[in-house]
Design a protein around this motif. Sequence first.
Motif, PDB file in Angstrom:
ATOM      1  N   LEU A   8       0.688  -1.344  -0.004  1.00 18.40           N
ATOM      2  CA  LEU A   8      -0.114  -0.020  -0.017  1.00 18.40           C
ATOM      3  C   LEU A   8       0.854   1.400  -0.106  1.00 18.40           C
ATOM      4  O   LEU A   8       0.515   2.341   0.276  1.00 18.40           O
ATOM      5  CB  LEU A   8      -1.072   0.076   1.285  1.00 18.40           C
ATOM      6  CG  LEU A   8      -1.988  -1.114   1.317  1.00 18.40           C
ATOM      7  CD1 LEU A   8      -2.768  -1.254   2.624  1.00 18.40           C
ATOM      8  CD2 LEU A   8      -2.806  -0.962   0.269  1.00 18.40           C
ATOM      9  N   GLY A   9       2.177   0.980  -0.098  1.00 18.45           N
ATOM     10  CA  GLY A   9       3.090   2.321  -0.029  1.00 18.45           C
ATOM     11  C   GLY A   9       3.302   2.866  -1.330  1.00 18.45           C
ATOM     12  O   GLY A   9       2.855   2.397  -2.362  1.00 18.45           O
ATOM     13  N   PRO A  10       4.185   3.887  -1.425  1.00 11.05           N
ATOM     14  CA  PRO A  10       4.727   4.544  -2.668  1.00 11.05           C
ATOM     15  C   PRO A  10       5.313   3.670  -3.767  1.00 11.05           C
ATOM     16  O   PRO A  10       5.177   3.906  -5.013  1.00 11.05           O
ATOM     17  CB  PRO A  10       5.530   5.711  -2.246  1.00 11.05           C
ATOM     18  CG  PRO A  10       6.035   5.115  -1.093  1.00 11.05           C
ATOM     19  CD  PRO A  10       5.107   4.236  -0.590  1.00 11.05           C
ATOM     20  N   ASN A  20      -5.869   6.712  -9.675  1.00  8.97           N
ATOM     21  CA  ASN A  20      -6.146   7.689  -8.615  1.00  8.97           C
ATOM     22  C   ASN A  20      -5.541   7.271  -7.200  1.00  8.97           C
ATOM     23  O   ASN A  20      -5.893   7.866  -6.178  1.00  8.97           O
ATOM     24  CB  ASN A  20      -7.439   8.537  -8.209  1.00  8.97           C
ATOM     25  CG  ASN A  20      -8.035   8.958  -9.795  1.00  8.97           C
ATOM     26  OD1 ASN A  20      -7.272   9.398 -10.246  1.00  8.97           O
ATOM     27  ND2 ASN A  20      -9.067   8.621 -10.169  1.00  8.97           N
ATOM     28  N   PHE A  21      -4.697   6.018  -7.300  1.00 13.08           N
ATOM     29  CA  PHE A  21      -4.098   5.735  -5.915  1.00 13.08           C
ATOM     30  C   PHE A  21      -3.422   6.730  -5.242  1.00 13.08           C
ATOM     31  O   PHE A  21      -2.432   7.355  -5.877  1.00 13.08           O
ATOM     32  CB  PHE A  21      -3.425   4.643  -6.108  1.00 13.08           C
ATOM     33  CG  PHE A  21      -3.035   3.941  -4.847  1.00 13.08           C
ATOM     34  CD1 PHE A  21      -3.702   3.099  -4.004  1.00 13.08           C
ATOM     35  CD2 PHE A  21      -1.551   4.018  -4.432  1.00 13.08           C
ATOM     36  CE1 PHE A  21      -3.308   2.350  -2.711  1.00 13.08           C
ATOM     37  CE2 PHE A  21      -1.211   3.474  -3.175  1.00 13.08           C
ATOM     38  CZ  PHE A  21      -2.224   2.660  -2.494  1.00 13.08           C
ATOM     39  N   THR A  22      -3.811   7.050  -3.877  1.00  8.15           N
ATOM     40  CA  THR A  22      -3.061   7.830  -2.963  1.00  8.15           C
ATOM     41  C   THR A  22      -2.404   7.058  -1.915  1.00  8.15           C
ATOM     42  O   THR A  22      -3.169   6.326  -1.217  1.00  8.15           O
ATOM     43  CB  THR A  22      -3.814   9.007  -2.549  1.00  8.15           C
ATOM     44  OG1 THR A  22      -4.420   9.705  -3.606  1.00  8.15           O
ATOM     45  CG2 THR A  22      -2.968  10.170  -1.573  1.00  8.15           C
ATOM     46  N   VAL A  23      -1.142   7.165  -1.357  1.00  8.60           N
ATOM     47  CA  VAL A  23      -0.516   6.545  -0.287  1.00  8.60           C
ATOM     48  C   VAL A  23      -1.017   7.348   0.778  1.00  8.60           C
ATOM     49  O   VAL A  23      -1.015   8.331   0.893  1.00  8.60           O
ATOM     50  CB  VAL A  23       1.133   6.767  -0.365  1.00  8.60           C
ATOM     51  CG1 VAL A  23       1.419   6.126   0.923  1.00  8.60           C
ATOM     52  CG2 VAL A  23       1.701   5.908  -1.457  1.00  8.60           C
ATOM     53  N   ARG A  24      -1.683   6.315   1.843  1.00 10.10           N
ATOM     54  CA  ARG A  24      -2.395   6.921   2.914  1.00 10.10           C
ATOM     55  C   ARG A  24      -1.642   6.230   4.179  1.00 10.10           C
ATOM     56  O   ARG A  24      -1.811   5.247   4.223  1.00 10.10           O
ATOM     57  CB  ARG A  24      -3.798   6.772   2.934  1.00 10.10           C
ATOM     58  CG  ARG A  24      -4.606   7.316   1.843  1.00 10.10           C
ATOM     59  CD  ARG A  24      -6.119   6.694   1.823  1.00 10.10           C
ATOM     60  NE  ARG A  24      -6.756   7.387   0.690  1.00 10.10           N
ATOM     61  CZ  ARG A  24      -7.194   6.727  -0.210  1.00 10.10           C
ATOM     62  NH1 ARG A  24      -7.014   5.638  -0.432  1.00 10.10           N
ATOM     63  NH2 ARG A  24      -7.653   7.466  -1.210  1.00 10.10           N
ATOM     64  N   ASP A  25      -0.898   7.029   4.979  1.00  7.39           N
ATOM     65  CA  ASP A  25      -0.661   6.422   6.468  1.00  7.39           C
ATOM     66  C   ASP A  25      -1.455   5.736   7.109  1.00  7.39           C
ATOM     67  O   ASP A  25      -1.161   4.753   7.782  1.00  7.39           O
ATOM     68  CB  ASP A  25      -0.022   7.728   7.177  1.00  7.39           C
ATOM     69  CG  ASP A  25       1.274   8.476   6.557  1.00  7.39           C
ATOM     70  OD1 ASP A  25       1.726   7.902   5.681  1.00  7.39           O
ATOM     71  OD2 ASP A  25       1.420   9.598   6.759  1.00  7.39           O
TER      72      ASP A  25
END
Length: 171
Positions: A8-10, A20-25
């Motif tokens: 799920l990371g960069p 549109n995937f955005t890395v989310r903490d």
Amino acid sequence: MTTSEFILGPDGPFVSALENFTVRDQQQQMGHEIESLISKNQGILVAESPTGTGKTLAYLVPVVCCDKTAIISTATRHLQDQVFYKDLPLVLDTLNVKKRSCLLKGRSNYLCLHRLHTRASVEVASRSEHEEAYHEIRHWSRHTPTGDINDLQSLEETSALRPLITSTTDN
């Protein structure tokens, strides 16, 4: 870094798989916690977060990556269908994983043949406005592979026949 955090990371596969995937903490943290619980084979996690956090991917990724059986329960049929027909196939395809899955809804979503032939037939005999729908349901009942009443497009969710042909906790 856990598998879920990487995926799920960069540098993970969703960056290129989803436009549109955005890395989310928060998503990575939730995935990490779920993966940790699965690997320890114990514990309970209650996670609440706002819409747009990426909860679905956060729990699907560790579930798909483990060698265990999981049950995923949702609050609504709409969300259940989204997870089963859209999100789960996306995760499986993106991670190139083969897993067997099945969809099971609550009992009131399935045709009960006993009620169809007893209670519903009595209701139809007393109300002619249900006759056409009743015959269509009987015909459909002979061909449905699942008995999922939602597959019968012509039967409105508010139809008076619906509770007469499905199973409930009362019966």
